[in-house]
Write a protein that holds these residues in place. Structure first.
Motif, PDB file in Angstrom:
ATOM      1  N   ARG A  51       0.802  -1.223   0.000  1.00 49.12           N
ATOM      2  CA  ARG A  51       0.000   0.000   0.000  1.00 49.12           C
ATOM      3  C   ARG A  51       0.834   1.271   0.000  1.00 49.12           C
ATOM      4  NH1 ARG A  51      -4.995   0.604   1.690  1.00 49.12           N
ATOM      5  NH2 ARG A  51      -4.596   2.611   0.694  1.00 49.12           N
ATOM      6  N   HIS A  52       2.169   1.132   0.043  1.00 51.70           N
ATOM      7  CA  HIS A  52       3.011   2.323   0.182  1.00 51.70           C
ATOM      8  C   HIS A  52       4.051   2.411  -0.934  1.00 51.70           C
ATOM      9  CE1 HIS A  52       1.511   1.750   4.317  1.00 51.70           C
ATOM     10  NE2 HIS A  52       1.561   3.059   4.368  1.00 51.70           N
ATOM     11  N   LEU A  53       4.340   3.653  -1.303  1.00 46.89           N
ATOM     12  CA  LEU A  53       5.423   3.950  -2.229  1.00 46.89           C
ATOM     13  C   LEU A  53       6.348   4.951  -1.537  1.00 46.89           C
ATOM     14  CD1 LEU A  53       6.208   3.192  -5.175  1.00 46.89           C
ATOM     15  CD2 LEU A  53       5.207   5.378  -5.860  1.00 46.89           C
ATOM     16  N   VAL A  54       7.581   4.515  -1.273  1.00 50.12           N
ATOM     17  CA  VAL A  54       8.572   5.378  -0.626  1.00 50.12           C
ATOM     18  C   VAL A  54       9.214   6.254  -1.697  1.00 50.12           C
ATOM     19  CG1 VAL A  54      10.701   5.447   0.719  1.00 50.12           C
ATOM     20  CG2 VAL A  54       8.997   3.650   1.166  1.00 50.12           C
ATOM     21  N   VAL A  55       9.162   7.570  -1.493  1.00 51.00           N
ATOM     22  CA  VAL A  55       9.653   8.531  -2.484  1.00 51.00           C
ATOM     23  C   VAL A  55      10.877   9.240  -1.923  1.00 51.00           C
ATOM     24  CG1 VAL A  55       9.088  10.546  -3.879  1.00 51.00           C
ATOM     25  CG2 VAL A  55       7.306   8.857  -3.352  1.00 51.00           C
ATOM     26  N   ILE A  56      12.015   9.070  -2.589  1.00 48.63           N
ATOM     27  CA  ILE A  56      13.272   9.675  -2.148  1.00 48.63           C
ATOM     28  C   ILE A  56      13.633  10.822  -3.090  1.00 48.63           C
ATOM     29  CG2 ILE A  56      15.727   9.265  -1.688  1.00 48.63           C
ATOM     30  CD1 ILE A  56      15.050   6.357  -1.139  1.00 48.63           C
ATOM     31  N   PRO A  57      13.895  12.024  -2.543  1.00 53.90           N
ATOM     32  CA  PRO A  57      14.297  13.143  -3.399  1.00 53.90           C
ATOM     33  C   PRO A  57      15.663  12.875  -4.032  1.00 53.90           C
ATOM     34  CG  PRO A  57      13.700  13.884  -1.175  1.00 53.90           C
ATOM     35  CD  PRO A  57      13.849  12.403  -1.121  1.00 53.90           C
ATOM     36  N   SER A  58      15.913  13.506  -5.165  1.00 54.68           N
ATOM     37  CA  SER A  58      17.192  13.316  -5.842  1.00 54.68           C
ATOM     38  C   SER A  58      18.337  13.962  -5.052  1.00 54.68           C
ATOM     39  CB  SER A  58      17.127  13.911  -7.249  1.00 54.68           C
ATOM     40  OG  SER A  58      16.746  15.262  -7.192  1.00 54.68           O
ATOM     41  N   PHE A  59      19.537  13.446  -5.260  1.00 50.78           N
ATOM     42  CA  PHE A  59      20.718  13.913  -4.530  1.00 50.78           C
ATOM     43  C   PHE A  59      21.229  15.233  -5.112  1.00 50.78           C
ATOM     44  CE2 PHE A  59      20.246   9.823  -3.005  1.00 50.78           C
ATOM     45  CZ  PHE A  59      21.294   9.343  -2.239  1.00 50.78           C
ATOM     46  N   TRP A  60      21.725  16.111  -4.229  1.00 47.94           N
ATOM     47  CA  TRP A  60      22.331  17.347  -4.730  1.00 47.94           C
ATOM     48  C   TRP A  60      23.834  17.198  -4.960  1.00 47.94           C
ATOM     49  CZ3 TRP A  60      26.042  18.978  -1.390  1.00 47.94           C
ATOM     50  CH2 TRP A  60      25.856  18.770  -0.015  1.00 47.94           C
ATOM     51  N   ARG A  61      24.411  16.101  -4.468  1.00 53.78           N
ATOM     52  CA  ARG A  61      25.797  15.779  -4.842  1.00 53.78           C
ATOM     53  C   ARG A  61      25.898  14.290  -5.103  1.00 53.78           C
ATOM     54  NH1 ARG A  61      29.489  16.768   0.597  1.00 53.78           N
ATOM     55  NH2 ARG A  61      28.192  15.589   2.057  1.00 53.78           N
TER      56      ARG A  61
ATOM     57  N   GLU B  66      30.856  14.970  -6.509  1.00 47.23           N
ATOM     58  CA  GLU B  66      30.617  16.125  -7.371  1.00 47.23           C
ATOM     59  C   GLU B  66      29.336  16.840  -6.951  1.00 47.23           C
ATOM     60  OE1 GLU B  66      29.532  17.184 -12.038  1.00 47.23           O
ATOM     61  OE2 GLU B  66      29.841  15.099 -11.418  1.00 47.23           O
ATOM     62  N   ILE B  67      29.427  18.158  -6.808  1.00 50.20           N
ATOM     63  CA  ILE B  67      28.249  18.954  -6.465  1.00 50.20           C
ATOM     64  C   ILE B  67      27.398  19.097  -7.721  1.00 50.20           C
ATOM     65  CG2 ILE B  67      27.391  21.143  -5.570  1.00 50.20           C
ATOM     66  CD1 ILE B  67      28.948  19.531  -3.517  1.00 50.20           C
ATOM     67  N   LEU B  68      26.220  18.525  -7.706  1.00 48.12           N
ATOM     68  CA  LEU B  68      25.335  18.534  -8.866  1.00 48.12           C
ATOM     69  C   LEU B  68      24.420  19.747  -8.883  1.00 48.12           C
ATOM     70  CD1 LEU B  68      24.303  14.764  -8.651  1.00 48.12           C
ATOM     71  CD2 LEU B  68      26.129  15.769 -10.049  1.00 48.12           C
ATOM     72  N   GLU B  69      24.028  20.186  -7.690  1.00 47.57           N
ATOM     73  CA  GLU B  69      23.126  21.330  -7.534  1.00 47.57           C
ATOM     74  C   GLU B  69      23.426  21.987  -6.193  1.00 47.57           C
ATOM     75  OE1 GLU B  69      18.843  20.576  -8.682  1.00 47.57           O
ATOM     76  OE2 GLU B  69      19.500  18.517  -8.384  1.00 47.57           O
ATOM     77  N   PRO B  70      23.010  23.233  -5.989  1.00 46.86           N
ATOM     78  CA  PRO B  70      23.160  23.833  -4.658  1.00 46.86           C
ATOM     79  C   PRO B  70      22.375  23.024  -3.615  1.00 46.86           C
ATOM     80  CG  PRO B  70      22.646  25.521  -6.281  1.00 46.86           C
ATOM     81  CD  PRO B  70      22.470  24.205  -6.968  1.00 46.86           C
ATOM     82  N   PRO B  71      22.919  22.899  -2.392  1.00 41.56           N
ATOM     83  CA  PRO B  71      22.213  22.129  -1.359  1.00 41.56           C
ATOM     84  C   PRO B  71      20.955  22.812  -0.834  1.00 41.56           C
ATOM     85  CG  PRO B  71      24.245  23.052  -0.492  1.00 41.56           C
ATOM     86  CD  PRO B  71      24.263  23.308  -1.954  1.00 41.56           C
TER      87      PRO B  71
ATOM     88  N   ALA C 235      19.977  11.885   3.493  1.00 46.88           N
ATOM     89  CA  ALA C 235      21.235  12.625   3.448  1.00 46.88           C
ATOM     90  C   ALA C 235      21.572  13.032   2.018  1.00 46.88           C
ATOM     91  CB  ALA C 235      22.355  11.768   4.024  1.00 46.88           C
ATOM     92  N   ASP C 236      22.149  14.218   1.881  1.00 46.90           N
ATOM     93  CA  ASP C 236      22.584  14.751   0.584  1.00 46.90           C
ATOM     94  C   ASP C 236      21.425  14.981  -0.392  1.00 46.90           C
ATOM     95  OD1 ASP C 236      25.113  14.725   1.600  1.00 46.90           O
ATOM     96  OD2 ASP C 236      25.949  13.263   0.216  1.00 46.90           O
ATOM     97  N   THR C 237      20.212  15.166   0.156  1.00 41.24           N
ATOM     98  CA  THR C 237      19.079  15.613  -0.652  1.00 41.24           C
ATOM     99  C   THR C 237      18.557  16.905  -0.043  1.00 41.24           C
ATOM    100  OG1 THR C 237      17.202  14.605   0.540  1.00 41.24           O
ATOM    101  CG2 THR C 237      18.451  13.169  -0.965  1.00 41.24           C
TER     102      THR C 237
END
Length: 302
Positions: A109-119, A125-130, A165-167
């Motif tokens: 019944r659940h979908l775990v949603v993880i935000p994309s990493f900023w590094r 490598e820093i992909l986006e500002p934190p 972490a790192d999102t």
């Protein structure tokens, strides 16, 4: 010996992550058959799907493999970058649909949603500002609400967003801002005790303050000494895991007993899925840890 209070609303499970599985296919990971055999042997009855494609994606085959080991599926997992705005919706939905369809087919019944990493969790490598801009925060919150609505309408699943972490949803400040900016009818939280501690948060306080928004738990601990080194040297999450920052309970923080007790007091049924990040690890390492961890959680009443 003091008998623990039964935590009868907590349904304990484990996940491929606790067997060192981060990717659909990687020669350093245990084969999926071994994971299923060992998670059952360790005494768990609930599992997550892990990265899409690690376990069989044919629902009939997966149902058979899981049922033969007396296991059940609690959730699937997706990664998203909703802060980037409406332009990412089509690609996001294509990915989410695959995972949600399999999750639904397995009776979860659940979908775990993880935000994309900023590094990058391998190269640092820093992909986006934190830190997100106000516009990006609006994209993130509205995008997650849209995702929650569409996933429920199409697949009958509830999304639970996983601070990581790192999102961009990591610290207490960011988690509270996210919760305060989203509709509880559409979006709730997967509280990962290890990631929240890694980012300086207090899991018991969060459960007690935002209890109605806690829809799912990941159980994990961090080694405070290794974490101090990681923070001091700006080590990204992947290399931090290789240093052993996520450790076997009860040797780290936070104490899991008080978190589980606070969750029990919410008066709702909650999954509590063990996720000890160990990528990469020797193939014989996970099972003994899983057995000891299950024994420890039973000693807490779960």
């Amino acid at each position: 010996m003091v008998t623990p209070t039964p935590l009868d609303r907590i349904r304990v499970g484990s996940a491929p992550d606790s067997w060192g599985v981060w990717f659909p296919d990687d020669p350093r990971q245990v084969p999926w058959e071994r994971f299923l055999d060992e998670v059952a042997e360790a005494g768990y009855e609930w599992i997550e799907l892990g990265p899409y494609g690690y376990l069989p994606t044919d629902p009939a085959r997966l149902r058979d493999e899981v049922a033969r080991r007396n296991l059940k599926v609690s959730a699937g997992t997706v990664f998203t970058g909703m802060h980037r705005g409406p332009s990412v919706w089509a690609d996001t939905w294509a990915h989410v649909s695959q995972v949600a369809a399999l999750t639904q087919a397995m009776g979860a019944r659940h979908l775990v949603v993880i935000p994309s990493f900023w590094r990058d969790d391998k190269t640092a490598e820093i992909l986006e500002p934190p830190e997100l801009t106000a516009e990006q925060w609006a994209h993130l919150t509205k995008g997650m609400e849209r995702l929650g609505h569409e996933v429920r309408e199409t697949y009958g699943l509830d999304i639970v967003v996983h601070p990581h972490a790192d999102t961009h949803i990591d610290t207490e400040e960011h988690v509270e801002r996210f919760l305060d900016s989203t509709d509880a009818e559409l979006v709730n939280l997967c509280l990962d005790t290890g990631h929240y501690a890694y980012c300086g948060g207090d899991s018991v306080k969060l459960v007690e303050t935002y209890g109605e928004r806690i829809g799912y738990l990941h159980l994990k601990q961090v080694d405070p000494d290794i974490l101090a080194e990681v923070v001091a040297h700006g080590v990204p999450f992947g290399p931090a895991v290789q240093r052993g920052v996520m450790c076997e309970p009860p040797s780290g923080v936070p104490e899991l007993g008080p978190v589980l007790e606070a969750a029990q007091k919410l008066g709702v049924e909650l999954f509590a899925i063990v996720e000890q990040d160990m990528y990469p690890c020797e193939p014989d390492k996970p099972l003994p840890i899983a057995v000891r961890t299950r024994r420890f959680l039973r000693s807490c009443g779960a």
